[in-house]
Design a protein around this motif. Structure first.
Motif, PDB file in Angstrom:
ATOM      1  N   GLU A 106       9.830 -17.460  -0.089  1.00 22.11           N
ATOM      2  CA  GLU A 106       9.811 -16.200  -0.423  1.00 22.11           C
ATOM      3  C   GLU A 106       9.139 -16.125  -1.991  1.00 22.11           C
ATOM      4  OE1 GLU A 106      12.910 -12.695  -2.069  1.00 22.11           O
ATOM      5  OE2 GLU A 106      13.815 -14.571  -1.236  1.00 22.11           O
ATOM      6  N   PRO A 107       7.896 -15.358  -1.940  1.00 18.15           N
ATOM      7  CA  PRO A 107       7.516 -15.389  -3.161  1.00 18.15           C
ATOM      8  C   PRO A 107       8.216 -14.343  -4.346  1.00 18.15           C
ATOM      9  CG  PRO A 107       6.379 -13.846  -1.785  1.00 18.15           C
ATOM     10  CD  PRO A 107       7.454 -14.597  -1.252  1.00 18.15           C
ATOM     11  N   LEU A 108       8.410 -14.754  -5.461  1.00 21.19           N
ATOM     12  CA  LEU A 108       9.247 -14.450  -6.428  1.00 21.19           C
ATOM     13  C   LEU A 108       8.346 -13.602  -7.666  1.00 21.19           C
ATOM     14  CD1 LEU A 108      12.424 -16.695  -6.856  1.00 21.19           C
ATOM     15  CD2 LEU A 108      12.217 -14.752  -5.456  1.00 21.19           C
ATOM     16  N   TYR A 109       7.396 -14.452  -7.938  1.00 21.64           N
ATOM     17  CA  TYR A 109       6.565 -13.862  -9.050  1.00 21.64           C
ATOM     18  C   TYR A 109       5.285 -14.559  -9.262  1.00 21.64           C
ATOM     19  CZ  TYR A 109       5.277 -13.750 -14.117  1.00 21.64           C
ATOM     20  OH  TYR A 109       4.563 -13.680 -15.290  1.00 21.64           O
ATOM     21  N   GLU A 110       4.257 -13.538  -9.535  1.00 19.32           N
ATOM     22  CA  GLU A 110       3.198 -14.144  -9.869  1.00 19.32           C
ATOM     23  C   GLU A 110       2.278 -13.544 -11.285  1.00 19.32           C
ATOM     24  OE1 GLU A 110      -1.463 -14.265  -7.690  1.00 19.32           O
ATOM     25  OE2 GLU A 110       0.268 -13.115  -6.600  1.00 19.32           O
ATOM     26  N   TYR A 111       2.230 -14.391 -11.943  1.00 19.43           N
ATOM     27  CA  TYR A 111       1.357 -13.702 -13.101  1.00 19.43           C
ATOM     28  C   TYR A 111      -0.095 -13.302 -13.127  1.00 19.43           C
ATOM     29  CZ  TYR A 111      -1.289 -13.191 -17.539  1.00 19.43           C
ATOM     30  OH  TYR A 111      -1.845 -12.675 -18.492  1.00 19.43           O
ATOM     31  N   ARG A 112      -0.392 -11.777 -13.363  1.00 20.89           N
ATOM     32  CA  ARG A 112      -1.658 -11.048 -12.841  1.00 20.89           C
ATOM     33  C   ARG A 112      -1.672 -10.432 -14.497  1.00 20.89           C
ATOM     34  NH1 ARG A 112      -2.885 -10.601  -7.741  1.00 20.89           N
ATOM     35  NH2 ARG A 112      -4.031  -8.654  -8.152  1.00 20.89           N
ATOM     36  N   ASP A 113      -2.817 -10.326 -14.729  1.00 23.14           N
ATOM     37  CA  ASP A 113      -3.521  -9.720 -15.869  1.00 23.14           C
ATOM     38  C   ASP A 113      -4.572  -8.715 -15.468  1.00 23.14           C
ATOM     39  OD1 ASP A 113      -5.481 -11.427 -15.769  1.00 23.14           O
ATOM     40  OD2 ASP A 113      -5.219 -12.352 -17.519  1.00 23.14           O
ATOM     41  N   ASP A 114      -4.573  -8.103 -14.396  1.00 25.81           N
ATOM     42  CA  ASP A 114      -5.649  -7.056 -13.828  1.00 25.81           C
ATOM     43  C   ASP A 114      -5.755  -6.104 -14.925  1.00 25.81           C
ATOM     44  OD1 ASP A 114      -5.721  -9.127 -11.753  1.00 25.81           O
ATOM     45  OD2 ASP A 114      -4.836  -8.072 -10.289  1.00 25.81           O
TER      46      ASP A 114
END
Length: 555
Positions: A106-114
């Motif tokens: 299960e993916p919980l978090y992904e850093y994105r700065d779009d």
């Protein structure tokens, strides 16, 4: 320096000192109260980590530093989560490596700065926060890092705890920045208070307001740029935009400060610098909005403007100081040299070394800079207050009769000039001339000290009788007068008041006081204005008639 000026300077300095001490005590109290209450609130998840290398499990203890290899990702696993960790919050600094967090599959978090791209220095000081789901037992936690090419990478500590414990952790991590911001806020309030006080005292100095504006902008920039603000806003782009605009407009109040110092406003290049900083903020925002650039890509433009602006300011201040050699300009020069040094050091740390804590150097430089400036302003204000106090004292002495404390003939003549200009604004004005009877006899037989005693007694009687209705003057050796605008009493009532005071005085005085008096009104019975000379002549004639009649009665 006069006592008033000294007390004003000391009061302002003590306000600054007490403000800083109070803010530090408040900060210590706040952060003492935010410390974790027990180890269960927040714990460091340093053990139990491993990575898979060539099919084998390699144990890892965090924090760790590893050399980058040809792989583009590094995945760390941890199987130590229990049912007690359900609903907890996990936090670590991994934005630099585009961190992703998985629990099982299960993916919980992904850093994105779009929404708001950040550079490496900005990502280095960002924390990644993950809320764990309700079921954690038996599931492997995976942290996936994108590895930079041909470099070492640092895997930081990982913490897990309740949401409130993580919040306290962020507060403690940013304690120094928050302390600086709080001191800036207190000092800005002090600067506003001094600005209002100086305006009320007739010594308005716009530089206190400029300093307050600068401090508020600095406080906003430091706060919005902190990891705590990013955490509370969930890395909102709005917070980032506000931080950038606060930084881009920081120099503007300082440029106004310099313009309001001495004769620096004559340098038109300062107006150009202010215009350039406004244009920089407006154009960067417009280009970003239109999609041509991102703010992070044009940040170097702001840094170049800051460097050029600081060089121009220092050059102008040095030039002005060499011409004038005033203490005020020397203080400003030292303050700007301190700020420029801290700014250059921060930029070197930012661009050359990539150190994420470059902002703290600049923040400390700002505090030292503003303390030097405010102290110099307070000293200048104290000098101005001394000058004004001395001028007021001189003016009062030049218009005051030293023996009696009443206003003197110079003040009387100035009052007549004012009345002549503003005669139309009064319904009527009464002029009462008074003259002591028997003063020469007292001086000849009992000495001039006795005569002075009689003059002082007459002054007190006249003052008590007329001061509630107008101004009293001593215009000669034994001559007094009173000017009563829009008189509410008649001549008989004035005489009765004066006679009552004279009688009270004679009951306790060794020398009998007698005062002849005569009055005239500026408008006649038909309401026509008299000339001032006719007005004075009529009052004078009435007084001499009263004096003669008193002599006749005494015979």
């Amino acid at each position: 320096m006069t006592e008033t000026a000294v007390s004003g300077k000391r009061a302002a300095e003590w306000m600054m000192i007490l403000g800083v001490i109070l803010s530090m005590f408040l900060i210590l109290g706040i952060f003492a109260g935010t410390a974790p209450q027990s180890k269960e609130d927040l714990r460091e998840l340093s053990d139990g980590w491993y990575l898979m290398q060539d099919g084998a499990r390699v144990e890892v203890t965090l924090p760790t530093v590893r050399k980058a290899d040809t792989k583009t990702m590094l995945t760390l696993y941890n199987d130590s989560l229990t049912a007690a960790d359900a609903g907890m919050t996990l936090t670590t600094r991994g934005a630099l490596y585009r961190l992703r967090v998985l629990l099982g599959d299960e993916p919980l978090y992904e850093y994105r700065d779009d929404l708001f791209p950040r550079n490496e220095q900005m990502r280095t000081k960002l924390d990644c926060t993950v809320n764990l789901p309700g079921e954690t037992a038996g599931k492997a936690l995976a942290l996936i890092y994108e590895i930079p090419d041909s470099r070492e990478y640092q895997i930081p500590r990982v913490y897990i705890g309740t949401g409130s414990a993580v919040f306290r952790h962020y507060c403690l991590a940013d304690a120094f920045t928050l302390a600086i911001v709080f001191v800036m806020l207190v000092m800005s309030l002090i600067a506003v208070w001094i600005s209002l006080y100086s305006a009320r005292s007739g010594m308005r100095d716009r530089r206190f307001a400029d300093a307050a504006c600068f401090l508020l902008l600095c406080g906003a920039w430091c706060t919005l740029d902190s990891s705590l603000a990013q955490y509370l806003s969930n890395m909102s782009p709005v917070v980032c935009y506000l931080s950038f605009y606060a930084f881009m407009t920081l120099p503007i109040p300082i440029l106004h400060f310099v313009q309001n110092t001495g004769e620096m406003a004559r340098y038109r290049i300062l107006d150009l610098c202010i215009l350039l900083f406004y244009l920089n903020a407006a154009l960067q925002g417009l280009l970003c909005r239109l999609g041509f650039f991102e703010l992070i890509e044009t940040l170097f433009v702001t840094h170049i403007l800051l460097a050029v602006g600081a060089s121009v300011l220092c050059g102008l201040i040095i030039r002005e100081y060499l011409q004038k050699r005033t203490r005020e300009l020397l203080v400003v020069l030292v303050a700007f040299a301190t700020l420029s040094l801290s700014g250059v050091l921060a930029l070197l740390l930012y661009w050359l070394l990539g150190i994420p804590y470059y902002g703290l150097i600049f923040e400390c430089g700002i505090l030292v800079f503003i303390v030097i400036l405010l102290n110099g302003l307070i000293a200048t204000m104290a000098g101005t207050l001394r000058f004004k106090t001395e001028a007021l004292v001189y003016q009062r002495l030049s218009h005051e009769d030293r023996l009696t404390g009443l206003r003197n003939r110079r003040a009387f003549e100035q009052s007549l000039e004012t009345l002549e200009r503003e005669a139309g604004s009064w319904e009527n004005v009464a002029l009462v001339f008074m003259d002591l009877n028997g003063l020469k006899y007292i001086n000849d037989h009992f000495g001039h000290s006795a005569g002075d005693e009689l003059i002082i007694g007459a002054a007190r009687c006249i003052e008590r009788a007329f001061s509630g209705y107008g101004e009293c003057y001593r215009i000669g050796g034994d001559e007094f007068c009173a000017i009563l605008p829009d008189p509410v009493l008649g001549e008989e009532e004035w005489n009765a008041l004066l006679d009552e005071e004279i009688q009270r005085h004679n009951q306790s005085s060794r020398f009998k006081l007698s005062i002849a008096r005569g009055a005239s009104r500026l408008r006649d019975a038909a309401g026509v204005l008299k000339t001032v000379s006719d007005w004075k002549f009529e009052a004078d004639q009435m007084m001499y008639q009263d004096k003669e009649s008193r002599k006749m009665r005494e015979k």
